[in-house]
Design a protein around this motif. Structure first.
Motif, PDB file in Angstrom:
ATOM      1  N   ASP A 140     -12.823 -23.128   3.452  1.00  0.00           N
ATOM      2  CA  ASP A 140     -13.526 -23.142   2.166  1.00  0.00           C
ATOM      3  C   ASP A 140     -13.851 -21.727   1.699  1.00  0.00           C
ATOM      4  O   ASP A 140     -13.958 -21.462   0.511  1.00  0.00           O
TER       5      ASP A 140
ATOM      6  N   ASP B  30      -9.665 -24.709  -3.647  1.00  0.00           N
ATOM      7  CA  ASP B  30     -10.872 -24.192  -4.292  1.00  0.00           C
ATOM      8  C   ASP B  30     -11.621 -23.163  -3.429  1.00  0.00           C
ATOM      9  O   ASP B  30     -12.800 -22.895  -3.644  1.00  0.00           O
ATOM     10  N   CYS B  31     -10.934 -22.574  -2.470  1.00  0.00           N
ATOM     11  CA  CYS B  31     -11.521 -21.577  -1.567  1.00  0.00           C
ATOM     12  C   CYS B  31     -12.047 -20.374  -2.355  1.00  0.00           C
ATOM     13  O   CYS B  31     -11.463 -19.961  -3.352  1.00  0.00           O
ATOM     14  N   LYS B  32     -13.169 -19.824  -1.887  1.00  0.00           N
ATOM     15  CA  LYS B  32     -13.688 -18.571  -2.434  1.00  0.00           C
ATOM     16  C   LYS B  32     -13.354 -17.458  -1.433  1.00  0.00           C
ATOM     17  O   LYS B  32     -13.534 -17.622  -0.230  1.00  0.00           O
TER      18      LYS B  32
ATOM     19  N   ARG C 194     -10.566 -16.210  -6.349  1.00  0.00           N
ATOM     20  CA  ARG C 194     -10.021 -17.549  -6.074  1.00  0.00           C
ATOM     21  C   ARG C 194      -8.506 -17.417  -6.132  1.00  0.00           C
ATOM     22  O   ARG C 194      -7.975 -16.490  -6.742  1.00  0.00           O
TER      23      ARG C 194
ATOM     24  N   CYS D  34      -3.955 -20.750  -9.619  1.00  0.00           N
ATOM     25  CA  CYS D  34      -3.234 -22.031  -9.589  1.00  0.00           C
ATOM     26  C   CYS D  34      -1.943 -21.899 -10.389  1.00  0.00           C
ATOM     27  O   CYS D  34      -1.939 -21.344 -11.486  1.00  0.00           O
TER      28      CYS D  34
END
Length: 156
Positions: free
Chosen positions: A37, A65-67, A152, A155
């Motif tokens: 995560d 959705d990893c930070k 992030r 995408c």
């Protein structure tokens, strides 16, 4: 971490003994895809043998959705070394590639990350710490000693 000693120290300080720590390079992270995560890398990216591959590996092990939290030094400013007439950090005898704020941002973006935020990340050492605190009050952000990038994965 690449250091067995660092892993040993971390293990001895973990309250939760179920955590899994491993010795590895950033260019070859021994975890499956999309498992984390959060991914942090403080003060290491500038020392990677293959920065592009290391950043790709960190992206690989982070969930969609990893930070990502990356702390990197600034080639445009290092008060300790500027006073000595040299550029780099205290670890300059090792492999070290420094960049400006703008260049670090481009490196992260070119590596498939979206930069969501950037913060200064000053280092206050005991010697002259009081002077550095004053300087940082008036210093434009692009000249800070280090930067914290919060990113992030991009995408698509």
């Amino acid at each position: 971490d690449i250091s067995a000693q660092a892993i040993s120290i971390a293990e001895s300080n973990l309250p939760d003994k179920t955590a899994q720590l491993q010795i590895a390079t950033a260019e070859s992270i021994p975890y499956v895809d999309s498992i984390f995560d959060y991914v942090t890398c403080f003060g290491s990216i500038e020392h990677f043998v293959d920065m592009e591959k290391g950043l790709a590996e960190m992206g690989r092990v982070g969930k969609v959705d990893c930070k990502y939290f990356f702390v990197v030094p600034n080639s445009a400013f290092n008060i300790v070394n500027l006073t000595k007439g040299k550029v780099g950090t205290e670890q300059a005898k090792n492999l070290e590639v420094l960049h400006t704020l703008k260049n670090w941002q481009k490196i992260f973006e070119d590596s498939g990350y979206t930069v969501n935020d950037v913060h200064n990340f000053p280092v206050y050492r005991k010697k002259w710490g009081w002077l550095k605190r004053i300087i940082y009050l008036f210093l434009p952000a692009r000249f800070d000693e280090q930067f914290l990038f919060i990113c992030r994965k991009r995408c698509g």
